[in-house]
Design a protein around this motif. Structure first.
Motif, PDB file in Angstrom:
ATOM      1  N   MET A   1       0.847  -1.176   0.000  1.00  8.60           N
ATOM      2  CA  MET A   1       0.000   0.000   0.000  1.00  8.60           C
ATOM      3  C   MET A   1       0.890   1.236   0.000  1.00  8.60           C
ATOM      4  O   MET A   1       1.970   1.239   0.571  1.00  8.60           O
ATOM      5  N   LYS A   2       0.352   2.272  -0.596  1.00  4.29           N
ATOM      6  CA  LYS A   2       1.098   3.517  -0.675  1.00  4.29           C
ATOM      7  C   LYS A   2       0.217   4.674  -0.230  1.00  4.29           C
ATOM      8  O   LYS A   2      -0.945   4.775  -0.616  1.00  4.29           O
ATOM      9  N   LEU A   3       0.774   5.526   0.588  1.00  6.97           N
ATOM     10  CA  LEU A   3       0.094   6.722   1.049  1.00  6.97           C
ATOM     11  C   LEU A   3      -0.115   7.657  -0.136  1.00  6.97           C
ATOM     12  O   LEU A   3       0.793   7.873  -0.924  1.00  6.97           O
ATOM     13  N   ARG A   4      -1.329   8.197  -0.291  1.00  6.35           N
ATOM     14  CA  ARG A   4      -1.601   9.120  -1.397  1.00  6.35           C
ATOM     15  C   ARG A   4      -0.799  10.402  -1.272  1.00  6.35           C
ATOM     16  O   ARG A   4      -0.241  10.899  -2.238  1.00  6.35           O
ATOM     17  N   LEU A   5      -0.808  10.970  -0.077  1.00  5.65           N
ATOM     18  CA  LEU A   5      -0.040  12.175   0.199  1.00  5.65           C
ATOM     19  C   LEU A   5       0.132  12.314   1.691  1.00  5.65           C
ATOM     20  O   LEU A   5      -0.635  11.745   2.472  1.00  5.65           O
ATOM     21  N   ASP A   6       1.143  13.065   2.061  1.00  9.63           N
ATOM     22  CA  ASP A   6       1.385  13.329   3.475  1.00  9.63           C
ATOM     23  C   ASP A   6       0.669  14.630   3.822  1.00  9.63           C
ATOM     24  O   ASP A   6       1.178  15.725   3.544  1.00  9.63           O
ATOM     25  N   HIS A   7      -0.508  14.511   4.396  1.00  9.45           N
ATOM     26  CA  HIS A   7      -1.333  15.679   4.714  1.00  9.45           C
ATOM     27  C   HIS A   7      -0.637  16.628   5.692  1.00  9.45           C
ATOM     28  O   HIS A   7      -0.887  17.815   5.684  1.00  9.45           O
ATOM     29  N   ARG A   8       0.240  16.085   6.496  1.00 13.97           N
ATOM     30  CA  ARG A   8       0.928  16.908   7.500  1.00 13.97           C
ATOM     31  C   ARG A   8       1.834  17.944   6.845  1.00 13.97           C
ATOM     32  O   ARG A   8       1.882  19.087   7.279  1.00 13.97           O
ATOM     33  N   SER A   9       2.541  17.545   5.795  1.00 10.31           N
ATOM     34  CA  SER A   9       3.425  18.487   5.112  1.00 10.31           C
ATOM     35  C   SER A   9       2.708  19.232   3.983  1.00 10.31           C
ATOM     36  O   SER A   9       3.121  20.325   3.614  1.00 10.31           O
ATOM     37  N   ALA A  10       1.629  18.673   3.470  1.00  7.37           N
ATOM     38  CA  ALA A  10       0.902  19.316   2.371  1.00  7.37           C
ATOM     39  C   ALA A  10       0.207  20.596   2.808  1.00  7.37           C
ATOM     40  O   ALA A  10       0.091  21.544   2.025  1.00  7.37           O
ATOM     41  N   ASN A  11      -0.273  20.640   4.062  1.00  7.03           N
ATOM     42  CA  ASN A  11      -0.980  21.821   4.536  1.00  7.03           C
ATOM     43  C   ASN A  11      -0.819  21.933   6.057  1.00  7.03           C
ATOM     44  O   ASN A  11      -1.741  21.597   6.814  1.00  7.03           O
ATOM     45  N   PRO A  12       0.339  22.408   6.500  1.00  6.49           N
ATOM     46  CA  PRO A  12       0.593  22.497   7.939  1.00  6.49           C
ATOM     47  C   PRO A  12      -0.424  23.345   8.699  1.00  6.49           C
ATOM     48  O   PRO A  12      -0.766  23.019   9.838  1.00  6.49           O
ATOM     49  N   ALA A  13      -0.933  24.411   8.105  1.00  6.70           N
ATOM     50  CA  ALA A  13      -1.903  25.273   8.802  1.00  6.70           C
ATOM     51  C   ALA A  13      -3.189  24.509   9.091  1.00  6.70           C
ATOM     52  O   ALA A  13      -3.766  24.641  10.182  1.00  6.70           O
ATOM     53  N   ALA A  14      -3.630  23.716   8.139  1.00  8.68           N
ATOM     54  CA  ALA A  14      -4.838  22.910   8.355  1.00  8.68           C
ATOM     55  C   ALA A  14      -4.611  21.902   9.479  1.00  8.68           C
ATOM     56  O   ALA A  14      -5.485  21.676  10.315  1.00  8.68           O
ATOM     57  N   MET A  15      -3.431  21.309   9.505  1.00  3.83           N
ATOM     58  CA  MET A  15      -3.126  20.335  10.543  1.00  3.83           C
ATOM     59  C   MET A  15      -3.032  20.997  11.918  1.00  3.83           C
ATOM     60  O   MET A  15      -3.461  20.424  12.912  1.00  3.83           O
ATOM     61  N   GLN A  16      -2.503  22.215  11.976  1.00  2.00           N
ATOM     62  CA  GLN A  16      -2.449  22.929  13.249  1.00  2.00           C
ATOM     63  C   GLN A  16      -3.858  23.189  13.782  1.00  2.00           C
ATOM     64  O   GLN A  16      -4.104  23.063  14.983  1.00  2.00           O
ATOM     65  N   ALA A  17      -4.772  23.536  12.887  1.00  2.00           N
ATOM     66  CA  ALA A  17      -6.157  23.782  13.304  1.00  2.00           C
ATOM     67  C   ALA A  17      -6.780  22.502  13.851  1.00  2.00           C
ATOM     68  O   ALA A  17      -7.446  22.520  14.898  1.00  2.00           O
ATOM     69  N   LEU A  18      -6.560  21.385  13.166  1.00  2.00           N
ATOM     70  CA  LEU A  18      -7.127  20.127  13.642  1.00  2.00           C
ATOM     71  C   LEU A  18      -6.459  19.667  14.941  1.00  2.00           C
ATOM     72  O   LEU A  18      -7.125  19.133  15.823  1.00  2.00           O
ATOM     73  N   MET A  19      -5.182  19.923  15.078  1.00  2.00           N
ATOM     74  CA  MET A  19      -4.496  19.575  16.324  1.00  2.00           C
ATOM     75  C   MET A  19      -5.045  20.415  17.484  1.00  2.00           C
ATOM     76  O   MET A  19      -5.156  19.919  18.608  1.00  2.00           O
TER      77      MET A  19
END
Length: 149
Positions: free
Chosen positions: A1-19
């Motif tokens: 299996m392969k990860l489609r994309l690394d969401h953490r590096s693709a949009n750090p601001a979005a990840m900060q909001a979810l965190m």
């Protein structure tokens, strides 16, 4: 299996909001075991293998038994859960499947027998957080072990 994309590096601001949402959910739900049961049940419903693997592991680390973890999917038929846990799992199912029937009044009343208004909102935030994580994991192709090195 392969990860489609690394969401953490693709949009750090979005990840900060979810965190931030996750941090708030954790603060509002001090019963860590119950919080993991909520995460497990939502992840089962949503079919999120990554989150299910993570939260069953986290529940075990908190001392949760394999028996109870295995029975979360059928909690209605399993006497191993307290009435308070059952109420939280009932709300988890209603909110995760909100398009099906909303949150019926009887579900609200059952949950409120065990949780005050502030705690009820805390449960809503927790359930929304795990549903967000499930959707991110599924949309980006996450799978158990995909971030292990």
């Amino acid at each position: 299996m392969k990860l489609r994309l690394d969401h953490r590096s693709a949009n750090p601001a979005a990840m900060q909001a979810l965190m931030k949402l996750e941090g708030t959910a954790q603060q509002l739900n001090p019963d860590k075991t119950l919080y993991e049961l909520i995460k497990i049940r939502a992840s089962q419903i949503n079919g999120c293998a990554f989150c299910l693997d993570m939260h069953t592991t986290d529940a075990r680390k908190l001392g949760e038994s394999d028996q109870r973890i295995n029975l979360v999917a059928v909690w209605k038929e399993a006497p191993q859960f307290t009435e308070r846990e059952r109420a939280a799992l009932l709300l988890t199912e209603s909110l995760t499947l909100v398009a099906t029937a909303g949150v019926p009044q009887d579900v609200y009343e059952e949950v409120r027998k065990h949780f005050d208004e502030e705690q009820y909102v805390g449960l809503i935030i927790a359930i929304n957080a795990i549903n967000s994580w499930n959707r991110i994991a599924i949309a980006t192709g996450m799978f158990p072990g995909c971030y292990e090195n």
